[in-house]
Scaffold this motif. Structure first.
Motif, mmCIF file in Angstrom:
data_model
loop_
_atom_site.group_PDB
_atom_site.id
_atom_site.type_symbol
_atom_site.label_atom_id
_atom_site.label_comp_id
_atom_site.label_asym_id
_atom_site.label_seq_id
_atom_site.Cartn_x
_atom_site.Cartn_y
_atom_site.Cartn_z
ATOM 1 N N TRP A 99 -4.923 10.807 -5.406
ATOM 2 C CA TRP A 99 -5.285 9.627 -6.193
ATOM 3 C C TRP A 99 -5.897 10.023 -7.534
ATOM 4 O O TRP A 99 -5.568 9.449 -8.569
ATOM 5 C CB TRP A 99 -6.259 8.760 -5.400
ATOM 6 C CG TRP A 99 -5.603 8.025 -4.265
ATOM 7 C CD1 TRP A 99 -4.258 7.807 -4.097
ATOM 8 C CD2 TRP A 99 -6.251 7.419 -3.148
ATOM 9 N NE1 TRP A 99 -4.038 7.092 -2.938
ATOM 10 C CE2 TRP A 99 -5.236 6.837 -2.338
ATOM 11 C CE3 TRP A 99 -7.578 7.303 -2.742
ATOM 12 C CZ2 TRP A 99 -5.522 6.154 -1.154
ATOM 13 C CZ3 TRP A 99 -7.872 6.627 -1.559
ATOM 14 C CH2 TRP A 99 -6.846 6.062 -0.778
ATOM 15 N N PRO A 155 -4.015 0.110 -7.986
ATOM 16 C CA PRO A 155 -4.928 1.235 -8.198
ATOM 17 C C PRO A 155 -6.407 0.964 -7.935
ATOM 18 O O PRO A 155 -7.202 1.910 -7.890
ATOM 19 C CB PRO A 155 -4.725 1.559 -9.675
ATOM 20 C CG PRO A 155 -4.436 0.221 -10.302
ATOM 21 C CD PRO A 155 -3.636 -0.534 -9.252
ATOM 22 N N THR A 162 0.821 -1.210 0.000
ATOM 23 C CA THR A 162 0.000 0.000 0.000
ATOM 24 C C THR A 162 0.858 1.265 0.000
ATOM 25 O O THR A 162 0.321 2.358 -0.108
ATOM 26 C CB THR A 162 -0.932 0.030 1.222
ATOM 27 O OG1 THR A 162 -0.152 -0.081 2.427
ATOM 28 C CG2 THR A 162 -1.938 -1.118 1.172
ATOM 29 N N LEU A 201 0.575 4.694 -8.879
ATOM 30 C CA LEU A 201 -0.197 3.783 -8.040
ATOM 31 C C LEU A 201 -0.173 2.395 -8.664
ATOM 32 O O LEU A 201 -0.843 2.139 -9.668
ATOM 33 C CB LEU A 201 -1.643 4.264 -7.903
ATOM 34 C CG LEU A 201 -1.856 5.706 -7.437
ATOM 35 C CD1 LEU A 201 -3.334 5.965 -7.204
ATOM 36 C CD2 LEU A 201 -1.056 6.017 -6.194
ATOM 37 N N PRO A 251 -8.073 2.871 -4.809
ATOM 38 C CA PRO A 251 -8.069 4.310 -5.054
ATOM 39 C C PRO A 251 -8.979 4.744 -6.202
ATOM 40 O O PRO A 251 -9.598 5.807 -6.129
ATOM 41 C CB PRO A 251 -6.594 4.601 -5.369
ATOM 42 C CG PRO A 251 -5.846 3.580 -4.580
ATOM 43 C CD PRO A 251 -6.690 2.335 -4.703
ATOM 44 N N TRP A 269 0.406 3.964 -2.674
ATOM 45 C CA TRP A 269 -0.726 4.889 -2.662
ATOM 46 C C TRP A 269 -0.304 6.332 -2.408
ATOM 47 O O TRP A 269 -1.052 7.258 -2.719
ATOM 48 C CB TRP A 269 -1.746 4.455 -1.616
ATOM 49 C CG TRP A 269 -2.516 3.232 -2.009
ATOM 50 C CD1 TRP A 269 -2.477 2.581 -3.203
ATOM 51 C CD2 TRP A 269 -3.447 2.502 -1.194
ATOM 52 N NE1 TRP A 269 -3.319 1.493 -3.195
ATOM 53 C CE2 TRP A 269 -3.932 1.421 -1.974
ATOM 54 C CE3 TRP A 269 -3.910 2.650 0.099
ATOM 55 C CZ2 TRP A 269 -4.863 0.511 -1.492
ATOM 56 C CZ3 TRP A 269 -4.846 1.746 0.592
ATOM 57 C CH2 TRP A 269 -5.315 0.681 -0.205
#
Length: 300
Positions: free
Chosen positions: A247, A179, A168, A176, A182, A171
């Motif tokens: 994100w 993904p 993680t 990412l 997110p 993130w």
């Protein structure tokens, strides 16, 4: 096509995304004895889906006696096994089916005992929820394992994992490489999201790992801004909206790469290529030799 896996591959190595999802290169599957890890994971997903569709919420789970919970788990496991046999058009040998059923029942009992430690009551509002969204003109189709609704209406987005290794840290990075959660939290959910977590459904160390907007929502999951939270730098991410905005921006940037045909062999961490089906096409060893010659003053 490719859904979240396309964006994942593009974030790890653009050439992976290009070869696999634009040119449709695939590796041949290797036969295994019995059920492979992916199929076993699918059975766990199916059993948990069947359990929560029948149970509904945390209050019902808490009110169950030990025998009632065991009965509900056994029924969910049988539903998952039957669905697998129907989908794969096969019939598991009786003894093998019995052993696999016992394994699943034990695993679910361990996991559900852990889930009862959650402090905030919840209702499971969706299992295997499909979402179809456009990110920078790239159509992304995804399925979310589970969505819980808290009493205040916010959602907790959950993805089941039956393996121990989960990353993680990405993130908070520019790319990412995991993904899916997110994407749903930042771009697909119509309701406010309180937390995104992986549920590590393991027999020895069940756990949640991820991030929440505040502390104490899920056991072991720190909130943004909490002193125990080490993932997001407070100077860059002072609150939950700043995480969601990050994100959105990073996912849109990777999707633009896909749209523009970016396909270079650029790999930040080769360990992330462990599940890459097209590794031979990346020619990493040759690229390393070229870079070594170039750094030594020779011809690239």
């Amino acid at each position: 096509a490719g859904g979240t896996w396309l964006l994942r591959a593009q974030a790890i190595c653009p050439a992976w995304g290009y070869f696999r999802y634009r040119l449709h290169c695939e590796a041949m599957e290797e036969p295994v004895e019995g059920l492979d890890p992916r199929t076993r994971g699918t059975l766990v997903h199916g059993a948990l889906e069947a359990f929560w569709r029948a149970t509904g919420d945390s209050r019902t789970l808490a009110a169950m006696s030990d025998s009632q919970r065991a009965t509900a788990i056994a029924a969910a496991v049988q539903t998952a096994l039957a669905a697998f046999e129907e989908a794969s058009r096969t019939t598991l040998p009786a003894r093998f089916r019995q052993l696999e059923g016992a394994r699943l029942e034990s695993l679910l009992a361990t996991w559900l005992a852990f889930e009862q430690q959650r402090g905030a009551p919840f209702t499971v509002v969706a299992c295997e929820q499909e979402a179809l969204i456009d990110i920078e003109q790239i159509r992304v189709r995804m399925f979310v394992d589970r969505i819980d609704r808290l009493d205040d209406g916010r959602r907790v987005i959950i993805d089941y994992k039956t393996g121990a290794a989960i990353d993680t840290k990405n993130w908070a990075s520019e790319r990412l490489t995991e993904p899916q959660l997110p994407i749903y939290a930042a771009l697909a959910s119509a309701e406010p999201v309180a937390a995104v977590v992986f549920a590590k459904v393991l027999a020895d160390k069940p756990a949640f790992t991820g991030v929440a907007g505040e502390a104490e929502l899920l056991p072991g999951v720190a909130g943004v801004g909490d002193d125990k939270q080490k993932l997001f730098d407070p100077a860059l991410f002072p609150d939950w909206p700043s995480v969601v905005s990050h994100w959105q921006a990073r996912l849109q940037a990777v999707a633009r790469e896909v749209r523009e045909g970016v396909a270079g062999v650029v790999v930040g961490d080769e360990k992330l290529l462990a599940w890459c089906e097209v590794t031979p096409l990346l020619r990493l060893a040759e690229r390393r030799r070229q870079l070594e010659r170039a750094s030594a003053g020779g011809r690239p």
